[in-house]
Design a protein around this motif. Structure first.
Motif, PDB file in Angstrom:
ATOM      1  N   GLN A   1       9.196   9.836 -99.485  1.00 32.96           N
ATOM      2  CA  GLN A   1      10.434  10.185 -99.266  1.00 32.96           C
ATOM      3  C   GLN A   1      11.379   9.276 -98.622  1.00 32.96           C
ATOM      4  OE1 GLN A   1      10.128  13.995 -97.362  1.00 32.96           O
ATOM      5  NE2 GLN A   1      12.170  14.657 -97.576  1.00 32.96           N
TER       6      GLN A   1
ATOM      7  N   THR B   1       4.805  15.185 -90.374  1.00 36.44           N
ATOM      8  CA  THR B   1       3.898  15.701 -91.297  1.00 36.44           C
ATOM      9  C   THR B   1       2.604  15.754 -90.878  1.00 36.44           C
ATOM     10  OG1 THR B   1       5.253  14.771 -93.316  1.00 36.44           O
ATOM     11  CG2 THR B   1       2.983  15.518 -93.839  1.00 36.44           C
TER      12      THR B   1
ATOM     13  N   ILE C   1       4.576  21.016 -96.944  1.00 31.44           N
ATOM     14  CA  ILE C   1       4.231  20.426 -95.530  1.00 31.44           C
ATOM     15  C   ILE C   1       4.782  21.570 -94.300  1.00 31.44           C
ATOM     16  CG2 ILE C   1       4.916  18.710 -93.945  1.00 31.44           C
ATOM     17  CD1 ILE C   1       5.508  17.080 -96.353  1.00 31.44           C
TER      18      ILE C   1
ATOM     19  N   ALA D   1       8.973  19.252-100.279  1.00 35.65           N
ATOM     20  CA  ALA D   1       8.233  18.776 -99.479  1.00 35.65           C
ATOM     21  C   ALA D   1       8.100  19.927 -98.250  1.00 35.65           C
ATOM     22  CB  ALA D   1       8.824  17.552 -98.750  1.00 35.65           C
TER      23      ALA D   1
ATOM     24  N   GLU E   1       3.346  11.159 -97.499  1.00 36.48           N
ATOM     25  CA  GLU E   1       4.978  11.910 -97.396  1.00 36.48           C
ATOM     26  C   GLU E   1       5.819  10.711 -96.893  1.00 36.48           C
ATOM     27  OE1 GLU E   1       7.950  14.261 -96.784  1.00 36.48           O
ATOM     28  OE2 GLU E   1       6.459  14.176 -98.200  1.00 36.48           O
TER      29      GLU E   1
ATOM     30  N   SER F   1       6.255  10.569 -91.337  1.00 38.51           N
ATOM     31  CA  SER F   1       4.877  10.550 -91.065  1.00 38.51           C
ATOM     32  C   SER F   1       4.059  11.271 -89.992  1.00 38.51           C
ATOM     33  CB  SER F   1       4.277   9.105 -90.969  1.00 38.51           C
ATOM     34  OG  SER F   1       2.970   8.734 -90.540  1.00 38.51           O
TER      35      SER F   1
END
Length: 312
Positions: free
Chosen positions: A157, A107, A204, A200, A153, A104
């Motif tokens: 994930q 990102t 990201i 991702a 995200e 978290s």
């Protein structure tokens, strides 16, 4: 294969094969953590207490400092325990929490650095319209978007990573519970997780970095059109700190998440992961404050008020 890690937790190997290096790293990590706590807390306090720092740039900087405080506090205490003694274990719950917060906040930082690049772009390329474009409401909206994307995200994930069939030895070849290390620990098919991590990484890492580079391309063109050398230095000076932070952050993150699958790359990746988790959060406030006269003056004003209250 049954996931045998759930009731027993994991072993974070780190540099357990090099005990002397671990003791040296303990000193480095502990010192960096103290510096991170003090410096980032100071930036947050100055941004809140000093009216002259109530600007978009320092609003985003205080968000970055708060993020770095949370990021290091998630992993460094456990890391210090592992570096100091023979105990290298972390519970499954502890690893899960660490993974959720790491994903978290990591990102969020990617998005936040992109937002800060946009702020610098408007400041340099549209200075007359800066106050109109980067207004307080937009600042809150952009910061909120960064934090929400980080949360999304992590929610997407984390479950798929923790559901992997981990090998019985439960040895994570890293300092922290990161996605690449947990994927390597799996004894089952990790194709879906690797594809998920690759997708991702594009959204990201690659997309935000590309936007940052485009912003700085526009900034460079705008600065080169300034006639006076003093004006060019001042314009570049407003962006140099952010550019340095972006370089440190993205170089270490790319080295961790986009490294090849070789033993040498994995061993080297441990140092990058350590720098990513400990080094950048302690260096960020130094980069922003050492060459920033506004922050230095705000600190002196705060000290002056404290001394005045003490004397009275």
């Amino acid at each position: 294969m049954v996931n045998q890690s759930s009731p027993m937790g994991f072993l974070l190997l780190g540099f357990s094969e090099h005990p002397a290096l671990e003791r040296a790293l303990f000193v480095v990590v502990f010192t960096s953590y103290l510096l991170t706590l003090v410096a980032n807390t100071l930036i947050i306090l100055l941004s809140v207490l000093d009216p002259r720092l109530h600007s978009p740039m320092y609003f985003f900087l205080s968000n970055l400092s708060f993020l770095d405080l949370c990021f290091t506090t998630t992993c460094v205490p456990q890391m210090l325990v592992n570096l100091w003694g023979p105990k290298k274990t972390i519970s499954f719950l502890g690893c899960s929490v660490q993974l959720v917060i790491f994903l978290s906040l990591g990102t969020t930082e990617c998005i936040l650095l992109t937002v800060m690049a946009f702020d610098r772009y408007v400041a340099v390329c549209q200075p007359l319209h800066y106050a109109t474009i980067i207004h307080p409401r937009l600042c809150w909206q952009l910061a909120s978007v960064a934090w929400v994307i980080g949360l999304v995200e992590s929610v997407v994930q984390t479950p798929s990573t923790l559901r992997l069939p981990f090998c019985p030895h439960r040895q994570v070849d890293d300092f922290v519970c990161e996605v690449p290390a947990l994927i390597r620990l799996s004894c089952g098919d990790t194709s879906y997780n690797e594809i998920q991590m690759a997708v991702a990484s594009v959204f990201i890492l690659v997309v935000p970095l590309s936007l940052i580079l485009v912003s700085y391309g526009a900034i460079t063109r705008a600065v080169l059109r300034i006639n006076s050398a003093k004006g060019r230095r001042k314009a570049f000076g407003t962006c140099s700190s952010h550019l340095a932070v972006v370089t440190l952050f993205y170089s270490s993150v790319i080295a961790v998440y986009l490294q090849p699958k070789t033993p040498y790359a994995q061993e080297r990746g441990k140092f990058f992961a350590l720098f990513y988790a400990v080094g950048t959060p302690s260096l960020n406030p130094l980069i922003y404050t050492l060459r920033n006269k506004e922050v230095t003056r705000a600190f002196r004003r705060l000290l002056g008020k404290e001394m005045g209250l003490t004397q009275s």
